[in-house]
Design a protein around this motif. Structure first.
Motif, short mmCIF file in Angstrom:
data_model
loop_
_atom_site.label_atom_id
_atom_site.label_comp_id
_atom_site.label_asym_id
_atom_site.label_seq_id
_atom_site.Cartn_x
_atom_site.Cartn_y
_atom_site.Cartn_z
N PRO A 190 34.19 5.32 17.82
CA PRO A 190 33.92 6.42 18.24
C PRO A 190 34.48 7.83 17.96
CG PRO A 190 35.19 5.12 19.68
CD PRO A 190 35.00 4.53 18.41
N LYS A 191 33.68 8.88 17.76
CA LYS A 191 34.13 10.14 17.46
C LYS A 191 35.00 10.82 18.46
CE LYS A 191 29.90 12.06 14.91
NZ LYS A 191 28.93 12.98 14.88
N GLN A 192 36.15 11.28 18.15
CA GLN A 192 37.18 11.89 18.85
C GLN A 192 36.75 13.15 19.15
OE1 GLN A 192 40.88 11.97 16.84
NE2 GLN A 192 41.15 9.62 16.97
N GLU A 193 36.83 13.45 20.47
CA GLU A 193 36.45 14.88 20.91
C GLU A 193 37.64 16.02 20.39
OE1 GLU A 193 36.10 15.72 25.23
OE2 GLU A 193 35.35 13.76 25.79
N GLU A 194 36.83 17.02 20.13
CA GLU A 194 37.16 17.98 19.43
C GLU A 194 37.77 18.93 20.41
OE1 GLU A 194 35.84 19.62 16.12
OE2 GLU A 194 35.19 17.77 15.04
N LYS A 195 39.13 19.40 20.46
CA LYS A 195 39.31 20.55 21.71
C LYS A 195 39.02 21.95 20.97
CE LYS A 195 42.72 17.67 24.05
NZ LYS A 195 43.71 17.43 24.57
N MET A 196 38.16 22.53 21.64
CA MET A 196 37.90 23.82 21.26
C MET A 196 38.27 24.89 22.29
SD MET A 196 34.05 25.28 20.34
CE MET A 196 33.81 24.09 19.17
N GLU A 197 39.07 25.90 21.78
CA GLU A 197 39.47 26.91 22.58
C GLU A 197 38.36 28.00 22.52
OE1 GLU A 197 43.08 30.15 23.01
OE2 GLU A 197 43.07 28.28 21.65
N VAL A 198 38.05 28.21 23.75
CA VAL A 198 37.15 29.64 23.86
C VAL A 198 37.89 30.65 24.11
CG1 VAL A 198 35.15 30.42 25.14
CG2 VAL A 198 35.23 27.89 24.71
N VAL A 199 37.61 31.60 23.06
CA VAL A 199 38.13 32.81 23.23
C VAL A 199 37.23 34.11 23.52
CG1 VAL A 199 39.45 34.69 22.08
CG2 VAL A 199 39.77 32.37 21.42
N THR A 200 37.46 34.71 24.68
CA THR A 200 36.56 35.65 25.25
C THR A 200 37.54 36.98 25.62
OG1 THR A 200 37.14 35.14 27.64
CG2 THR A 200 35.39 34.13 26.80
N PRO A 201 36.80 38.11 25.70
CA PRO A 201 37.72 39.56 25.67
C PRO A 201 38.93 38.97 27.08
CG PRO A 201 35.40 39.83 25.39
CD PRO A 201 35.50 38.49 25.63
N ILE A 202 38.25 38.60 28.04
CA ILE A 202 39.20 38.16 29.13
C ILE A 202 40.58 37.50 28.68
CG2 ILE A 202 39.65 37.35 31.41
CD1 ILE A 202 36.61 37.98 31.92
N THR A 203 40.23 36.32 28.15
CA THR A 203 41.21 35.59 27.36
C THR A 203 42.19 36.37 26.45
OG1 THR A 203 39.74 33.58 27.24
CG2 THR A 203 41.67 33.30 26.33
N GLU A 204 41.53 37.11 25.66
CA GLU A 204 42.36 37.99 24.76
C GLU A 204 43.23 38.86 25.65
OE1 GLU A 204 39.44 39.67 22.19
OE2 GLU A 204 39.62 38.00 20.71
N THR A 205 42.50 39.45 26.62
CA THR A 205 43.44 40.49 27.42
C THR A 205 44.56 39.70 28.23
OG1 THR A 205 41.42 41.86 27.89
CG2 THR A 205 43.16 42.15 29.43
N ILE A 206 44.34 38.69 28.62
CA ILE A 206 45.36 37.86 29.36
C ILE A 206 46.42 37.60 28.37
CG2 ILE A 206 45.81 35.63 30.69
CD1 ILE A 206 42.98 36.09 31.91
N THR A 207 45.94 37.15 27.24
CA THR A 207 47.17 36.82 26.44
C THR A 207 47.87 38.03 25.68
OG1 THR A 207 45.74 34.95 25.37
CG2 THR A 207 47.57 35.55 24.04
N ALA A 208 47.39 39.15 25.60
CA ALA A 208 48.09 40.28 25.26
C ALA A 208 48.96 40.73 26.42
CB ALA A 208 47.04 41.54 25.21
N LEU A 209 48.63 40.70 27.58
CA LEU A 209 49.41 40.97 28.76
C LEU A 209 50.54 40.10 28.82
CD1 LEU A 209 46.51 42.01 31.31
CD2 LEU A 209 48.34 43.54 30.31
N ALA A 210 50.22 38.84 28.65
CA ALA A 210 51.47 37.92 28.65
C ALA A 210 52.42 37.96 27.81
CB ALA A 210 50.74 36.57 28.72
N SER A 211 52.11 38.51 26.65
CA SER A 211 52.96 38.55 25.42
C SER A 211 53.79 39.89 25.61
CB SER A 211 52.16 38.80 24.04
OG SER A 211 51.60 39.80 23.94
N GLN A 212 53.09 40.99 26.47
CA GLN A 212 53.79 42.12 26.58
C GLN A 212 54.82 42.00 27.78
OE1 GLN A 212 50.95 45.30 27.58
NE2 GLN A 212 50.33 45.24 25.49
N THR A 213 54.29 41.23 28.73
CA THR A 213 55.35 40.89 29.87
C THR A 213 56.66 40.06 29.39
OG1 THR A 213 53.51 40.83 31.41
CG2 THR A 213 55.37 39.87 32.09
N ALA A 214 56.21 39.29 28.50
CA ALA A 214 57.35 38.41 28.00
C ALA A 214 58.43 39.32 27.24
CB ALA A 214 56.96 37.51 27.00
N LYS A 215 57.87 40.38 26.45
CA LYS A 215 58.80 41.27 25.70
C LYS A 215 59.53 42.10 26.55
CE LYS A 215 55.77 41.49 21.93
NZ LYS A 215 54.76 42.55 20.84
#
Length: 112
Positions: free
Chosen positions: A86-111
């Protein structure tokens, strides 16, 4: 490419490769499912330069019929199917503008 087969009686059979339509014709001409192999021989073989109908095949010497069946049945064997893992499920990360914004904010908060 046709094959030439010398039958035990000495008759020469020319056997065509065959297609699905030949099998369909044999199935339509046979009266029962037991007669399909004989009808298929009649569809694919020419004996001593003559095309025969499956009733003619039924009247042939047993040794000749068995030789023809052996040749035709070799055409009907297929390769064994193998199991496919059987084919293994490929995990795919969906990147949206909101995801990018949350990632950016999280990295700024970490700094900070």
């Amino acid at each position: 490419m046709p094959k030439e087969l010398v039958l035990p009686s000495g008759k020469i059979a020319i056997i065509e490769k065959g297609k699905g339509k030949d099998l369909l014709q044999a199935q339509m001409k046979a009266k029962t499912s037991d007669e399909i192999p004989y009808a298929l021989i009649a569809e694919l073989a020419e004996i001593d330069g003559q095309k025969l109908v499956y009733e003619d095949i039924l009247e042939m010497d047993l040794e000749d019929v068995i030789a023809l069946q052996g040749e035709i049945s070799g055409k009907l064997t297929t390769g064994k199917a193998k199991e496919v893992p059987p084919k293994q499920e490929e995990k795919m990360e969906v990147v949206t503008p909101i995801t990018e914004t949350i990632t950016a904010l999280a990295s700024q908060t970490a700094k900070a």
